[in-house]
Design a protein around this motif. Structure first.
Motif, PDB file in Angstrom:
ATOM      1  N   MET A  17       0.861  -1.253   0.152  1.00  0.00           N
ATOM      2  CA  MET A  17       0.287  -0.003   0.167  1.00  0.00           C
ATOM      3  C   MET A  17       0.838   1.309   0.014  1.00  0.00           C
ATOM      4  SD  MET A  17      -2.934  -0.965  -0.329  1.00  0.00           S
ATOM      5  CE  MET A  17      -4.517  -1.047   0.416  1.00  0.00           C
ATOM      6  N   LEU A  18       1.792   1.339   0.985  1.00  0.00           N
ATOM      7  CA  LEU A  18       2.805   2.306   0.777  1.00  0.00           C
ATOM      8  C   LEU A  18       3.411   2.574  -0.633  1.00  0.00           C
ATOM      9  CD1 LEU A  18       4.069   2.076   4.511  1.00  0.00           C
ATOM     10  CD2 LEU A  18       2.387   3.936   3.598  1.00  0.00           C
ATOM     11  N   ALA A  19       3.998   1.406  -0.973  1.00  0.00           N
ATOM     12  CA  ALA A  19       4.768   1.326  -2.258  1.00  0.00           C
ATOM     13  C   ALA A  19       3.986   1.860  -3.479  1.00  0.00           C
ATOM     14  CB  ALA A  19       5.700   0.207  -2.370  1.00  0.00           C
ATOM     15  N   SER A  20       2.591   1.495  -3.391  1.00  0.00           N
ATOM     16  CA  SER A  20       1.785   1.827  -4.513  1.00  0.00           C
ATOM     17  C   SER A  20       1.511   3.390  -4.518  1.00  0.00           C
ATOM     18  CB  SER A  20       0.400   1.182  -4.332  1.00  0.00           C
ATOM     19  OG  SER A  20       0.535  -0.249  -4.466  1.00  0.00           O
ATOM     20  N   VAL A  21       1.720   3.942  -3.659  1.00  0.00           N
ATOM     21  CA  VAL A  21       1.436   5.429  -3.769  1.00  0.00           C
ATOM     22  C   VAL A  21       2.507   6.181  -4.661  1.00  0.00           C
ATOM     23  CG1 VAL A  21       1.793   7.589  -2.378  1.00  0.00           C
ATOM     24  CG2 VAL A  21       0.790   5.520  -1.459  1.00  0.00           C
ATOM     25  N   GLU A  22       1.960   7.122  -5.558  1.00  0.00           N
ATOM     26  CA  GLU A  22       3.058   7.516  -6.540  1.00  0.00           C
ATOM     27  C   GLU A  22       3.985   8.528  -5.817  1.00  0.00           C
ATOM     28  OE1 GLU A  22       2.594  10.519 -10.274  1.00  0.00           O
ATOM     29  OE2 GLU A  22       1.012   9.501  -9.772  1.00  0.00           O
ATOM     30  N   GLY A  23       5.211   8.123  -6.274  1.00  0.00           N
ATOM     31  CA  GLY A  23       6.254   8.986  -5.965  1.00  0.00           C
ATOM     32  C   GLY A  23       7.111   8.287  -4.660  1.00  0.00           C
ATOM     33  N   GLN A  28      13.771   2.761   0.065  1.00  0.00           N
ATOM     34  CA  GLN A  28      13.752   3.101   1.288  1.00  0.00           C
ATOM     35  C   GLN A  28      12.577   2.333   2.302  1.00  0.00           C
ATOM     36  OE1 GLN A  28      12.449   7.230   1.582  1.00  0.00           O
ATOM     37  NE2 GLN A  28      13.840   7.497   3.651  1.00  0.00           N
ATOM     38  N   LEU A  29      11.543   2.175   1.543  1.00  0.00           N
ATOM     39  CA  LEU A  29      10.588   1.100   2.359  1.00  0.00           C
ATOM     40  C   LEU A  29      11.004  -0.138   2.518  1.00  0.00           C
ATOM     41  CD1 LEU A  29       7.356   2.146   0.286  1.00  0.00           C
ATOM     42  CD2 LEU A  29       7.699   2.366   2.683  1.00  0.00           C
ATOM     43  N   CYS A  30      11.833  -0.754   1.605  1.00  0.00           N
ATOM     44  CA  CYS A  30      12.480  -2.136   1.836  1.00  0.00           C
ATOM     45  C   CYS A  30      13.230  -1.923   3.067  1.00  0.00           C
ATOM     46  CB  CYS A  30      13.231  -2.558   0.479  1.00  0.00           C
ATOM     47  SG  CYS A  30      12.215  -2.892  -0.741  1.00  0.00           S
ATOM     48  N   ARG A  31      14.237  -1.011   3.226  1.00  0.00           N
ATOM     49  CA  ARG A  31      15.024  -0.845   4.497  1.00  0.00           C
ATOM     50  C   ARG A  31      14.195  -0.751   5.752  1.00  0.00           C
ATOM     51  NH1 ARG A  31      18.277   2.206   0.956  1.00  0.00           N
ATOM     52  NH2 ARG A  31      17.280   4.206   1.344  1.00  0.00           N
ATOM     53  N   ARG A  32      13.064  -0.026   5.485  1.00  0.00           N
ATOM     54  CA  ARG A  32      12.219   0.233   6.717  1.00  0.00           C
ATOM     55  C   ARG A  32      11.582  -1.137   7.186  1.00  0.00           C
ATOM     56  NH1 ARG A  32       6.721   3.700   6.439  1.00  0.00           N
ATOM     57  NH2 ARG A  32       5.772   2.617   8.227  1.00  0.00           N
ATOM     58  N   PHE A  33      11.048  -2.159   6.195  1.00  0.00           N
ATOM     59  CA  PHE A  33      10.639  -3.368   6.536  1.00  0.00           C
ATOM     60  C   PHE A  33      11.396  -4.322   6.759  1.00  0.00           C
ATOM     61  CE2 PHE A  33       6.896  -0.750   5.224  1.00  0.00           C
ATOM     62  CZ  PHE A  33       5.886  -1.244   5.959  1.00  0.00           C
ATOM     63  N   GLY A  34      12.758  -4.137   6.447  1.00  0.00           N
ATOM     64  CA  GLY A  34      13.888  -5.152   6.632  1.00  0.00           C
ATOM     65  C   GLY A  34      13.738  -6.231   5.717  1.00  0.00           C
ATOM     66  N   VAL A  35      13.415  -5.990   4.384  1.00  0.00           N
ATOM     67  CA  VAL A  35      13.456  -6.898   3.246  1.00  0.00           C
ATOM     68  C   VAL A  35      14.292  -6.107   2.286  1.00  0.00           C
ATOM     69  CG1 VAL A  35      11.275  -7.837   3.860  1.00  0.00           C
ATOM     70  CG2 VAL A  35      11.286  -5.652   2.209  1.00  0.00           C
ATOM     71  N   SER A  36      14.760  -7.295   1.461  1.00  0.00           N
ATOM     72  CA  SER A  36      15.763  -6.860   0.131  1.00  0.00           C
ATOM     73  C   SER A  36      14.690  -6.212  -0.984  1.00  0.00           C
ATOM     74  CB  SER A  36      16.346  -8.122  -0.388  1.00  0.00           C
ATOM     75  OG  SER A  36      15.325  -9.022  -1.103  1.00  0.00           O
ATOM     76  N   GLY A  40      11.008  -6.900  -2.304  1.00  0.00           N
ATOM     77  CA  GLY A  40       9.944  -5.692  -2.123  1.00  0.00           C
ATOM     78  C   GLY A  40       9.258  -5.846  -3.726  1.00  0.00           C
ATOM     79  N   TYR A  41      10.123  -5.696  -4.571  1.00  0.00           N
ATOM     80  CA  TYR A  41       9.840  -5.581  -6.109  1.00  0.00           C
ATOM     81  C   TYR A  41       8.759  -6.736  -6.320  1.00  0.00           C
ATOM     82  CZ  TYR A  41      12.225  -1.343  -6.800  1.00  0.00           C
ATOM     83  OH  TYR A  41      12.577  -0.202  -7.040  1.00  0.00           O
ATOM     84  N   LYS A  42       9.398  -8.146  -5.713  1.00  0.00           N
ATOM     85  CA  LYS A  42       8.439  -9.311  -5.987  1.00  0.00           C
ATOM     86  C   LYS A  42       7.053  -9.269  -5.640  1.00  0.00           C
ATOM     87  CE  LYS A  42       9.461 -12.884  -3.731  1.00  0.00           C
ATOM     88  NZ  LYS A  42      10.123 -14.107  -3.048  1.00  0.00           N
ATOM     89  N   TRP A  43       6.936  -8.546  -4.330  1.00  0.00           N
ATOM     90  CA  TRP A  43       5.650  -8.319  -3.571  1.00  0.00           C
ATOM     91  C   TRP A  43       4.777  -7.486  -4.439  1.00  0.00           C
ATOM     92  CZ3 TRP A  43       7.532  -7.623   2.016  1.00  0.00           C
ATOM     93  CH2 TRP A  43       7.986  -8.704   2.884  1.00  0.00           C
ATOM     94  N   LEU A  44       5.372  -6.315  -4.744  1.00  0.00           N
ATOM     95  CA  LEU A  44       4.657  -5.410  -5.428  1.00  0.00           C
ATOM     96  C   LEU A  44       4.123  -5.976  -7.324  1.00  0.00           C
ATOM     97  CD1 LEU A  44       6.731  -2.053  -5.382  1.00  0.00           C
ATOM     98  CD2 LEU A  44       4.314  -2.336  -4.680  1.00  0.00           C
ATOM     99  N   GLU A  45       4.866  -6.845  -7.451  1.00  0.00           N
ATOM    100  CA  GLU A  45       4.506  -7.599  -8.677  1.00  0.00           C
ATOM    101  C   GLU A  45       3.443  -8.505  -8.558  1.00  0.00           C
ATOM    102  OE1 GLU A  45       6.230 -10.373 -12.342  1.00  0.00           O
ATOM    103  OE2 GLU A  45       7.496  -9.413 -11.093  1.00  0.00           O
ATOM    104  N   ARG A  46       3.620  -9.082  -7.464  1.00  0.00           N
ATOM    105  CA  ARG A  46       2.434 -10.161  -7.063  1.00  0.00           C
ATOM    106  C   ARG A  46       1.007  -9.612  -6.829  1.00  0.00           C
ATOM    107  NH1 ARG A  46       5.563 -14.710  -3.255  1.00  0.00           N
ATOM    108  NH2 ARG A  46       6.827 -15.696  -4.860  1.00  0.00           N
ATOM    109  N   GLY A  51      -3.470  -9.369  -6.414  1.00  0.00           N
ATOM    110  CA  GLY A  51      -4.101  -8.943  -5.368  1.00  0.00           C
ATOM    111  C   GLY A  51      -3.824  -9.381  -4.158  1.00  0.00           C
ATOM    112  N   MET A  52      -4.438  -9.557  -3.152  1.00  0.00           N
ATOM    113  CA  MET A  52      -4.251 -10.196  -1.793  1.00  0.00           C
ATOM    114  C   MET A  52      -3.549 -11.637  -1.733  1.00  0.00           C
ATOM    115  SD  MET A  52      -4.745  -8.401   0.687  1.00  0.00           S
ATOM    116  CE  MET A  52      -5.272  -9.443   2.352  1.00  0.00           C
ATOM    117  N   VAL A  53      -4.267 -12.548  -2.790  1.00  0.00           N
ATOM    118  CA  VAL A  53      -3.856 -13.809  -2.984  1.00  0.00           C
ATOM    119  C   VAL A  53      -2.586 -13.934  -3.169  1.00  0.00           C
ATOM    120  CG1 VAL A  53      -4.268 -16.024  -4.123  1.00  0.00           C
ATOM    121  CG2 VAL A  53      -6.082 -14.493  -3.727  1.00  0.00           C
TER     122      VAL A  53
END
Length: 67
Positions: A17-23, A28-36, A40-46, A51-53
Motif C-alpha cells: 500500500m505504501l509502495a503503490s503511492v505515486e512517488g 527506502q521502504l524495503c530498508r524500513r521493513f527489513g526486506v531486500s 519488495g519488488y516481487k511483492w509489488l508484482e504479485r 491482489g491479496m492472494v
C-alpha cells in the motif's frame, strides 16, 4: 511498553500500500521493513497480478524431481 504483533500478511499489505503511492521510494521502504529490494519488488508484482492472494506465503516444494 507492549510489543506490537503483526502478521506477515498485514506487514506485506502495508508495504504494498505504501509502495503503490505515486512517488514512493521502494528501496527506502524495503530498508524500513527489513526486506531486500528483490523481495519488495516481487511483492509489488504479485500484488499487481493477483491482489491479496499474491501476498500469501507460497510453497517452496519443487514442482518436479530432478531424478
Amino acid at each position: 511498553m507492549p510489543f506490537r504483533e503483526v502478521s506477515r500478511m498485514d506487514e506485506r499489505l502495508e508495504f504494498v500500500m505504501l509502495a503503490s503511492v505515486e512517488g514512493a521510494n521502494v528501496r527506502q521502504l524495503c530498508r524500513r521493513f527489513g526486506v531486500s529490494p528483490t523481495t519488495g519488488y516481487k511483492w509489488l508484482e504479485r500484488w499487481q497480478l493477483d491482489g491479496m492472494v499474491g501476498l500469501q506465503e507460497r510453497s517452496r516444494r519443487p514442482q518436479n524431481s530432478p531424478a
